[in-house]
Design a protein around this motif. Structure first.
Motif, PDB file in Angstrom:
ATOM      1  N   SER A 197       0.795  -1.233   0.000  1.00 58.01           N
ATOM      2  CA  SER A 197       0.000   0.000   0.000  1.00 58.01           C
ATOM      3  C   SER A 197       0.828   1.284   0.000  1.00 58.01           C
ATOM      4  O   SER A 197       0.386   2.312  -0.470  1.00 58.01           O
ATOM      5  CB  SER A 197      -0.940  -0.002   1.204  1.00 58.01           C
ATOM      6  OG  SER A 197      -0.165  -0.140   2.379  1.00 58.01           O
ATOM      7  N   ASN A 198       2.028   1.231   0.510  1.00 59.55           N
ATOM      8  CA  ASN A 198       2.796   2.466   0.640  1.00 59.55           C
ATOM      9  C   ASN A 198       4.189   2.304   0.033  1.00 59.55           C
ATOM     10  O   ASN A 198       5.062   1.644   0.599  1.00 59.55           O
ATOM     11  CB  ASN A 198       2.894   2.827   2.131  1.00 59.55           C
ATOM     12  CG  ASN A 198       3.533   4.181   2.336  1.00 59.55           C
ATOM     13  OD1 ASN A 198       4.422   4.584   1.579  1.00 59.55           O
ATOM     14  ND2 ASN A 198       3.068   4.894   3.353  1.00 59.55           N
ATOM     15  N   LYS A 218       7.143   3.713   2.197  1.00 57.30           N
ATOM     16  CA  LYS A 218       7.411   2.936   3.409  1.00 57.30           C
ATOM     17  C   LYS A 218       8.040   1.583   3.053  1.00 57.30           C
ATOM     18  O   LYS A 218       8.933   1.080   3.754  1.00 57.30           O
ATOM     19  CB  LYS A 218       6.095   2.731   4.174  1.00 57.30           C
ATOM     20  CG  LYS A 218       6.334   2.374   5.626  1.00 57.30           C
ATOM     21  CD  LYS A 218       5.045   2.316   6.400  1.00 57.30           C
ATOM     22  CE  LYS A 218       5.339   1.629   7.734  1.00 57.30           C
ATOM     23  NZ  LYS A 218       4.146   1.242   8.427  1.00 57.30           N
TER      24      LYS A 218
END
Lengths: 457, 220
Positions: free
Chosen positions: B198-199, B202
């Motif tokens: 999702s990121n 990150k």
């Protein structure tokens, strides 16, 4: 002048004439691919440099090696006793064999380490003795004893290993002594003095001229190659830090950095390559340092003058190997001789190494000579002078397949463990310039392998 | 106890990364060269711009020269140089064959920079050499202790490039299992590395901090 050719050299050349010369290039490529470098610093810039080499070896007969071996063993034994004495009872000074002032005025003498015992009473674990063969009288002459961090053994060793692969003919047909046990002997010597723990080779790092050698010896001897920051001292014991947070106790360190850089707490506080408090661990007897701290006093170019006297004093023997005729500016009579005969002498600054600070009086202009005279008068302890030795040239193979001659010396290595092992090989260094007497690697000199032959039965 | 110092561990890891980077870059240069010839002349400029690198060329051959030799700090030649520098620093831990292969590749590039033009055929030769280096590592017993650190560099670099160059977190995530398996060898009983798709930022951060997390001192 080239040494009169021996039957051994004739046999070598006979084989050389029959081999496929394309393989010379193969050997060059092989050496290059292995990055067998001796790096240089020039004008404060790091230059990664292949160590130039020549495929023609120096060939040493078994009789000649036996003589050199005995002479070196004798010399190392005496020098080790000298160091034990000078950092202990100082009998040789009290008995007036060497002037106390001469020793105490040397920067290499470290009184802070007096009465510090060392494991098995060995201080000169690894040495490199520089010799030349005098064309006058045909005898070997010792030029220098290197008892701190002598470098160079890995180069002829590496060259030998590669030459055996590329030119097996020589090793099939000539009775050449093997040399590959040097790393094992080094390991044995480390184990002999180890105080409990692993063996480490301490390197100043990648930008040291002999970093290749440090890596090579670590790998071949099974020691761990470490930088200063890889080691830590806790409660007077040395440990190797590992990446997963554990620590391994270190029992013996073959350190390849000078005393001054070894411990920023004890010596230069700005040393970034040393290990803080390592000297405390050494004093406590918890780690063996090879070579010992303070050895510089024994390979001081001025102390060299006294080595024959040391041999007589400690061993009651006549020196087997001869020194070059040397004058100490420290002594009034010698100083006058030096000042009056500068044109014919080679003058050396005792504080310098690696071929630096060596001046041939014949090559100086009058103003330069006068300047040097003033320096000698002002600081006599700093200078020695030697008769110029017309040492033999040695043949080198040129790119086009012809031969030329160059001045060459021989550095022989010994390892002091349970006994004194003299390596049956050596680093033969030659001057790149046909008119030069300076063969040092740090001055751009090249090297050759040294083949010691076996006794023929 | 594995006797590898923190510094050497880091150099082994970065050697793995740079070898992998050299491989990825070689493949990329070959692919971009084809695009320049067959599809869009400016494609490589746009691609390098994504990395913050300005690439100028007025011919396909010039593109090769620039990307292989001339881009400061980002050329293939410089990447191979970095791999070799780390190999120099760790050579006491490497087999002769592993070291000399890396050094030979470096020498080939060093000489070629002065002496020759670049061809795809030559770059394919580079790929073969890099394959041989990896193959050597797989088979060698000499680097048994060191291999996980080198492999860690390899897999981290590949994951990083998949995200950074190709925007493919999915492709990167396919390597997570492998990453954990290698991490287990580098540091047994380490905390399992989990990544989510999702990121992007990150995920990149987590991947690039794996080495540090595995080598930070926790015990004495």
């Amino acid at each position: 002048m080239i040494e009169s050719q021996s039957p051994l050299y004739d046999a070598f050349k006979g084989i050389l004439n029959t081999i496929d010369k394309n393989r010379v290039q193969e050997l060059l490529t092989y050496m290059n691919t292995e990055a067998i470098n001796f790096n240089l610093f020039k004008n404060n810039a790091f230059i990664e440099r292949k160590f130039p080499f020549d495929i023609i070896p120096r060939i040493v007969s078994p009789e000649e090696f036996a003589y050199l071996e005995k002479g070196i063993q004798q010399r190392i034994y005496a020098l080790n006793l000298f160091l034990e004495d000078i950092y202990g009872a100082q009998k040789i000074l009290k008995d007036g064999i060497i002037p106390s002032e001469f020793v105490f005025s040397s920067k290499a003498y470290l009184p802070a380490f007096a009465n510090t015992p060392v494991a098995k009473n060995i201080r000169v674990h690894i040495s490199g003795i520089d010799l030349v063969k005098n064309s006058v009288g045909d005898g070997w002459v010792v030029l220098e004893d290197n008892l701190r961090v002598p470098s160079g053994v890995s180069y002829p060793l590496s060259l030998r290993m590669l030459t055996r692969k590329v030119f097996p003919e020589f090793f099939e047909k000539l009775p050449i002594q093997g040399v590959r046990d040097y790393p094992k002997k080094l390991e044995d010597a480390m184990n002999f003095v180890n105080t409990g723990g692993i063996n480490v080779i301490l390197t100043p790092g990648r930008y040291n001229s002999a970093f290749y050698e440090h890596s090579y010896l670590a790998k071949e001897s099974g020691a761990i190659l470490a930088n200063g920051e890889d080691l830590i001292v806790e409660k007077d014991k040395v440990y190797l830090k590992t990446y997963n947070g554990r620590k391994a106790r270190v029992g013996a360190i073959y350190r390849r950095l000078d005393d001054e850089a070894l411990d920023p707490v004890e010596f230069h506080p700005d040393s970034l390559i040393g290990v803080s408090n390592i000297t405390q661990a050494y004093r406590a007897g918890n780690v063996a340092l090879m070579n010992s701290i303070g050895n510089g006093i024994a390979d001081d170019k001025g102390i060299y003058y006294f080595v024959p006297a040391m041999i007589k004093y400690y061993m009651n023997e006549e020196p087997i190997l001869q020194n070059a005729p040397t004058y100490l500016a420290f002594f009034e009579k010698d100083r006058q001789h030096i000042l009056q005969n500068m044109r014919t002498l080679v003058i050396k600054d005792v504080a310098e190494a690696g071929g630096y600070g060596v001046v041939f009086g014949s090559q100086l202009t009058k103003p330069e000579r006068e300047k040097l005279k003033d320096a000698i008068i002002a600081e006599p302890r700093r200078f020695i002078a030697q008769e110029v030795i017309e040492f033999y040239d040695i043949e080198c193979l040129n790119d086009e397949g012809t031969f030329s001659s160059r001045k060459a010396d021989l550095r022989m290595f010994s390892i002091y463990g349970e006994d004194i092992f003299v390596w049956p090989g050596g680093l033969t260094r030659f001057a790149m310039d046909p008119t030069s007497y300076i063969v040092n690697s740090s001055q751009g000199g090249g090297f050759k392998d040294t083949w010691v032959l076996k006794e023929q039965r | 106890m594995i006797l590898i110092s923190p510094q050497v561990a880091e150099h082994l890891y970065w050697m793995g990364r740079y070898i992998q980077r050299a491989e990825s870059m070689t493949r990329l240069v070959i692919a971009l060269f084809d695009k320049i010839l067959d599809e869009d002349f400016d494609d490589a400029k746009a691609f390098y711009a994504k990395l913050g690198i300005t690439l100028e060329y007025d011919s396909a051959q010039m593109f090769l020269r620039q990307s292989v030799f001339n881009l400061e700090d980002a050329s293939l030649c410089e990447t191979i140089n970095s791999a070799r520098e780390n190999a120099i620093l760790t050579r006491a831990h490497l087999s002769n064959r592993m070291f000399s292969r890396i050094n030979a590749l470096y020498l080939e590039y060093k000489n070629a920079k002065e002496e020759r033009t670049v061809s795809l055929y030559w770059l394919e030769g580079t790929l073969k050499e890099l394959d041989a280096i990896w193959g050597n590592l797989e088979l060698s017993l000499v680097e048994a202790k060191e291999s996980p650190l080198i492999q860690l560099g390899k897999v981290v670099e590949r994951m990083d490039l998949n995200i950074r160059l190709y925007d493919s977190i999915e492709a990167a995530l396919m390597d997570v299992e492998k990453l954990n398996s290698i991490a287990e060898k580098v540091r047994p009983n380490h905390k399992h590395i989990a990544l989510s798709s999702s990121n992007r930022y990150k995920t990149l951060q987590t991947i690039n901090s794996v080495f540090e997390a595995l080598t930070t001192a926790h015990e004495s």
